[in-house]
Design an enzyme around this catalytic site. Structure first.
Site, PDB file in Angstrom:
ATOM      1  NE  ARG A 106      -3.070   1.659  -5.027  1.00 58.13           N
ATOM      2  CZ  ARG A 106      -3.471   1.579  -6.289  1.00 58.13           C
ATOM      3  NH1 ARG A 106      -4.367   0.697  -6.642  1.00 58.13           N
ATOM      4  NH2 ARG A 106      -2.967   2.374  -7.198  1.00 58.13           N
ATOM      5  CG  PHE A 149       3.133  -4.086   3.975  1.00 54.51           C
ATOM      6  CD1 PHE A 149       2.689  -3.020   4.750  1.00 54.51           C
ATOM      7  CD2 PHE A 149       2.480  -5.311   4.103  1.00 54.51           C
ATOM      8  CE1 PHE A 149       1.617  -3.163   5.637  1.00 54.51           C
ATOM      9  CE2 PHE A 149       1.415  -5.465   4.992  1.00 54.51           C
ATOM     10  CZ  PHE A 149       0.980  -4.394   5.751  1.00 54.51           C
ATOM     11  CB  SER A 185       3.126   0.924  -2.704  1.00 53.80           C
ATOM     12  OG  SER A 185       1.805   1.269  -2.363  1.00 53.80           O
ATOM     13  N   GLY A 201      -4.652  -6.759  11.443  1.00 59.19           N
ATOM     14  CA  GLY A 201      -3.859  -7.350  10.361  1.00 59.19           C
ATOM     15  C   GLY A 201      -4.437  -8.664   9.857  1.00 59.19           C
ATOM     16  CD  GLN A 230     -14.890 -12.373   4.467  1.00 60.71           C
ATOM     17  OE1 GLN A 230     -14.150 -13.249   4.888  1.00 60.71           O
ATOM     18  NE2 GLN A 230     -16.194 -12.518   4.414  1.00 60.71           N
ATOM     19  CE1 TYR A 263     -11.446   4.181  -7.287  1.00 61.04           C
ATOM     20  CE2 TYR A 263     -12.152   2.344  -5.912  1.00 61.04           C
ATOM     21  CZ  TYR A 263     -11.435   2.826  -6.992  1.00 61.04           C
ATOM     22  OH  TYR A 263     -10.735   1.958  -7.787  1.00 61.04           O
ATOM     23  CG  ASP A 264     -16.474   2.197  -2.198  1.00 62.01           C
ATOM     24  OD1 ASP A 264     -15.337   2.410  -2.636  1.00 62.01           O
ATOM     25  OD2 ASP A 264     -16.691   1.682  -1.082  1.00 62.01           O
ATOM     26  NE  ARG A 321      -8.623  -4.915   0.940  1.00 63.11           N
ATOM     27  CZ  ARG A 321      -9.257  -4.831   2.106  1.00 63.11           C
ATOM     28  NH1 ARG A 321      -9.563  -5.932   2.779  1.00 63.11           N
ATOM     29  NH2 ARG A 321      -9.600  -3.659   2.597  1.00 63.11           N
TER      30      ARG A 321
HETATM   31  P1  NAD Z   1      -3.534   5.197 -11.010  1.00 63.92           P
HETATM   32  O1  NAD Z   1      -3.870   6.279 -10.054  1.00 63.92           O
HETATM   33  O2  NAD Z   1      -2.098   4.802 -11.138  1.00 63.92           O
HETATM   34  O3  NAD Z   1      -4.085   5.524 -12.461  1.00 63.92           O
HETATM   35  C1  NAD Z   1      -5.193   6.350 -12.710  1.00 63.92           C
HETATM   36  C2  NAD Z   1      -4.813   7.325 -13.814  1.00 63.92           C
HETATM   37  O4  NAD Z   1      -5.947   8.148 -14.115  1.00 63.92           O
HETATM   38  C3  NAD Z   1      -3.669   8.266 -13.404  1.00 63.92           C
HETATM   39  O5  NAD Z   1      -2.712   8.304 -14.413  1.00 63.92           O
HETATM   40  C4  NAD Z   1      -4.375   9.610 -13.222  1.00 63.92           C
HETATM   41  O6  NAD Z   1      -3.528  10.702 -13.464  1.00 63.92           O
HETATM   42  C5  NAD Z   1      -5.518   9.492 -14.223  1.00 63.92           C
HETATM   43  N1  NAD Z   1      -6.647  10.342 -13.925  1.00 63.92           N
HETATM   44  C6  NAD Z   1      -7.268  10.535 -12.739  1.00 63.92           C
HETATM   45  N2  NAD Z   1      -8.285  11.389 -12.876  1.00 63.92           N
HETATM   46  C7  NAD Z   1      -8.337  11.759 -14.197  1.00 63.92           C
HETATM   47  C8  NAD Z   1      -9.153  12.617 -14.958  1.00 63.92           C
HETATM   48  N3  NAD Z   1     -10.162  13.293 -14.399  1.00 63.92           N
HETATM   49  N4  NAD Z   1      -8.895  12.755 -16.278  1.00 63.92           N
HETATM   50  C9  NAD Z   1      -7.866  12.093 -16.854  1.00 63.92           C
HETATM   51  N5  NAD Z   1      -7.058  11.256 -16.182  1.00 63.92           N
HETATM   52  C10 NAD Z   1      -7.285  11.091 -14.858  1.00 63.92           C
HETATM   53  O7  NAD Z   1      -4.416   3.943 -10.593  1.00 63.92           O
HETATM   54  P2  NAD Z   1      -4.443   2.460 -11.163  1.00 63.92           P
HETATM   55  O8  NAD Z   1      -4.185   1.571 -10.012  1.00 63.92           O
HETATM   56  O9  NAD Z   1      -3.622   2.329 -12.388  1.00 63.92           O
HETATM   57  O10 NAD Z   1      -5.987   2.324 -11.542  1.00 63.92           O
HETATM   58  C11 NAD Z   1      -6.448   2.393 -12.884  1.00 63.92           C
HETATM   59  C12 NAD Z   1      -7.939   2.096 -12.914  1.00 63.92           C
HETATM   60  O11 NAD Z   1      -8.184   0.784 -12.426  1.00 63.92           O
HETATM   61  C13 NAD Z   1      -8.766   3.051 -12.047  1.00 63.92           C
HETATM   62  O12 NAD Z   1      -9.966   3.346 -12.707  1.00 63.92           O
HETATM   63  C14 NAD Z   1      -9.052   2.239 -10.811  1.00 63.92           C
HETATM   64  O13 NAD Z   1     -10.245   2.640 -10.190  1.00 63.92           O
HETATM   65  C15 NAD Z   1      -9.119   0.831 -11.369  1.00 63.92           C
HETATM   66  N6  NAD Z   1      -8.813  -0.174 -10.349  1.00 63.92           N
HETATM   67  C16 NAD Z   1      -7.533  -0.321  -9.875  1.00 63.92           C
HETATM   68  C17 NAD Z   1      -7.278  -1.267  -8.896  1.00 63.92           C
HETATM   69  C18 NAD Z   1      -5.894  -1.492  -8.340  1.00 63.92           C
HETATM   70  O14 NAD Z   1      -5.727  -2.315  -7.453  1.00 63.92           O
HETATM   71  N7  NAD Z   1      -4.862  -0.836  -8.826  1.00 63.92           N
HETATM   72  C19 NAD Z   1      -8.325  -2.049  -8.380  1.00 63.92           C
HETATM   73  C20 NAD Z   1      -9.616  -1.840  -8.867  1.00 63.92           C
HETATM   74  C21 NAD Z   1      -9.841  -0.910  -9.869  1.00 63.92           C
HETATM   75  N1  UDP Z   2      -3.235  -1.673   5.074  1.00 57.06           N
HETATM   76  C1  UDP Z   2      -2.363  -1.950   6.110  1.00 57.06           C
HETATM   77  N2  UDP Z   2      -1.219  -1.190   6.201  1.00 57.06           N
HETATM   78  C2  UDP Z   2      -0.900  -0.228   5.314  1.00 57.06           C
HETATM   79  C3  UDP Z   2      -1.795   0.029   4.235  1.00 57.06           C
HETATM   80  C4  UDP Z   2      -2.955  -0.710   4.157  1.00 57.06           C
HETATM   81  O1  UDP Z   2      -2.606  -2.827   6.942  1.00 57.06           O
HETATM   82  O2  UDP Z   2       0.157   0.390   5.453  1.00 57.06           O
HETATM   83  C5  UDP Z   2      -4.467  -2.497   4.944  1.00 57.06           C
HETATM   84  C6  UDP Z   2      -5.753  -1.705   4.771  1.00 57.06           C
HETATM   85  O3  UDP Z   2      -6.302  -1.345   6.024  1.00 57.06           O
HETATM   86  C7  UDP Z   2      -6.620  -2.699   4.022  1.00 57.06           C
HETATM   87  C8  UDP Z   2      -5.621  -3.490   3.173  1.00 57.06           C
HETATM   88  O4  UDP Z   2      -4.335  -3.254   3.772  1.00 57.06           O
HETATM   89  O5  UDP Z   2      -7.243  -3.568   4.927  1.00 57.06           O
HETATM   90  C9  UDP Z   2      -5.596  -3.076   1.724  1.00 57.06           C
HETATM   91  O6  UDP Z   2      -5.469  -1.667   1.686  1.00 57.06           O
HETATM   92  P1  UDP Z   2      -5.297  -0.892   0.298  1.00 57.06           P
HETATM   93  O7  UDP Z   2      -5.401   0.564   0.624  1.00 57.06           O
HETATM   94  O8  UDP Z   2      -4.076  -1.359  -0.393  1.00 57.06           O
HETATM   95  O9  UDP Z   2      -6.513  -1.370  -0.609  1.00 57.06           O
HETATM   96  P2  UDP Z   2      -8.097  -1.460  -0.390  1.00 57.06           P
HETATM   97  O10 UDP Z   2      -8.441  -1.261   1.057  1.00 57.06           O
HETATM   98  O11 UDP Z   2      -8.643  -0.393  -1.262  1.00 57.06           O
HETATM   99  O12 UDP Z   2      -8.405  -2.836  -0.847  1.00 57.06           O
END
Ligand code: NAD
Ligand code: UDP
Ligand code: UDP
Length: 320
Positions: A192, A197, A195, A213, A282, A151-152, A217
């Site tokens: 995540r 919690f 959701s 803990g 962090q 992902y990253d 974020r």
């Molecule tokens: P999400 O999983 O709800 O939405 C992603 C959508 O992309 C889904 O509807 C999925 O079906 C679709 N998708 C995945 N792979 C695909 C493909 N190959 N072709 C077509 N569609 C595809 O996630 P989200 O939280 O709504 O995230 C949306 C965007 O924002 C993502 O790019 C994510 O990386 C970015 N983002 C989200 C967060 C967050 O906290 N939610 C943080 C940073 C970046």
């Molecule tokens: N986390 C947690 N309990 C859970 C799910 C996640 O303590 O049930 C922590 C996780 O280890 C991370 C933070 O909450 O430190 C945010 O996690 P999330 O997966 O939501 O997002 P990301 O790590 O991608 O920022």
């Protein structure tokens, strides 16, 4: 009444059936624009856009962005990509392909049409940051071979592609680095923290704190985030980003758990589980640039955003 020359813009929203994408579709339709929502439903759902399906300016297409796409639109919001660690680690190669091949295809489309394109990048490009809060000029601290790397590094490569298309073809690009976002339509099983919690609290189950803990974020309510994305898209061609979009309010996971317990009036116990690999310690956005360039800052405090989010999860748990 629209005039004879009225021209309605149509936006392509990839990942439009996902959590953030569906809220973006709502806002664009509300503004009177047209939307072509493209999604392969990997993590998104038709339920998220069911209320839009009969709208005359809304169209949906099942398509995987790793394959070429030939459509006619006025601008592209590229959000397609699984976003939660559980989802993006399930098929890591497909995750990288979605970020990288998906970016190439959507950039190729934007180039052919000569239209602006916005990339939903992420705070994960900063990895486990050594600079706090994170500013856009920080290059990050990412493990390139770890379980989060699909992902990253996929998102980092997508940013590279955006800037190379910009330099090579003068394409109008916008790169948003999105920090943790929450709200209604989050996937209940995406693992995540928000959701997890809320669902645990509503079911009266233990709240799972990973590690001690004390990791932090910063949580942005989805309406604020969508406003930032639209403002960024509507800037002039000189504004490319990357621009951080997130809420600077920083909380430990323990503090979040307490807030969720208050909001749900639940009496769940806090229990500790192992910390996942490469879990950033962090994270907090520096949003100075977004304030300057977009006149944008989040308005919804965590306490206020948790209310509609809890209601949403309560409704879907009732329906199960
Ligand atoms: P999400 O999983 O709800 O939405 C992603 C959508 O992309 C889904 O509807 C999925 O079906 C679709 N998708 C995945 N792979 C695909 C493909 N190959 N072709 C077509 N569609 C595809 O996630 P989200 O939280 O709504 O995230 C949306 C965007 O924002 C993502 O790019 C994510 O990386 C970015 N983002 C989200 C967060 C967050 O906290 N939610 C943080 C940073 C970046
Ligand atoms: N986390 C947690 N309990 C859970 C799910 C996640 O303590 O049930 C922590 C996780 O280890 C991370 C933070 O909450 O430190 C945010 O996690 P999330 O997966 O939501 O997002 P990301 O790590 O991608 O920022
Ligand atoms: N592409 C697409 N839709 C278009 C134009 C291009 O999906 O309307 C894809 C195309 O299949 C190619 C990618 O975008 O794989 C990159 O296109 P570009 O024109 O930049 O590169 P090239 O075709 O020269 O490899």
């Amino acid at each position: 009444m629209p005039t004879r020359n009225h021209y309605r813009k149509t936006w392509l929203v990839t990942g439009g059936a996902g959590f953030i994408g569906s809220h973006l579709c709502d806002r664009l339709i509300e503004a009177g624009d047209g939307v072509l929502c493209v999604d392969n439903y990997l993590t998104g759902s038709r339920d998220n856009i069911a209320h839009l399906l009969d709208h005359p300016h809304f169209e949906v297409m099942r398509h995987d962005v790793t394959f070429p796409l030939f459509v006619e639109v006025d601008g592209i919001y590229n959000l397609a990509c699984p976003a939660s660690p559980i989802h993006y680690q399930r098929d890591p190669v497909q995750t990288t392909k979605t970020s990288v091949h998906g970016a190439i295809n959507m950039l190729g489309l934007a180039k052919r049409l000569n239209v602006p394109i916005l990339q939903a990048s992420t705070s994960e490009v900063y990895g486990d940051p050594e600079v706090h809060p994170q500013t856009e000029d920080y290059w990050g601290h990412v493990n390139p071979i770890g379980t989060r790397a699909c992902y990253d590094e996929g998102k980092r490569c997508a940013e590279t592609l955006f800037f190379d298309y910009h330099r090579a073809h003068n394409l109008e690009i916008k790169v948003a680095r999105i920090f943790n976002t929450y709200g209604p339509r989050m996937h209940p099983n995406d693992g995540r923290v928000v959701s997890n919690f809320i669902v645990q609290a509503l079911k009266g189950e233990d709240i799972t704190l990973y590690g001690d803990g004390e990791q932090t974020r910063s949580f942005c309510y989805v309406d604020d985030l969508v406003e930032g994305l639209i403002r960024l898209m509507n800037t002039g061609p000189e504004t490319t980003g990357p621009i951080n979009l997130g809420n600077p309010g920083e909380f430990t996971m323990r503090e979040l758990a307490v807030k969720v317990l208050e909001e749900t009036a639940a009496s769940s116990q806090l229990v500790h589980e192992p910390l996942p690999a490469d879990d950033p310690r962090q994270r907090q956005p520096d949003i100075t640039l977004a304030i300057q360039k977009l006149d944008w800052a989040p308005r919804v405090a965590l306490k206020d955003g948790l209310k509609p989010t809890v209601s949403y999860f309560w409704q879907i748990l009732q329906a199960q």
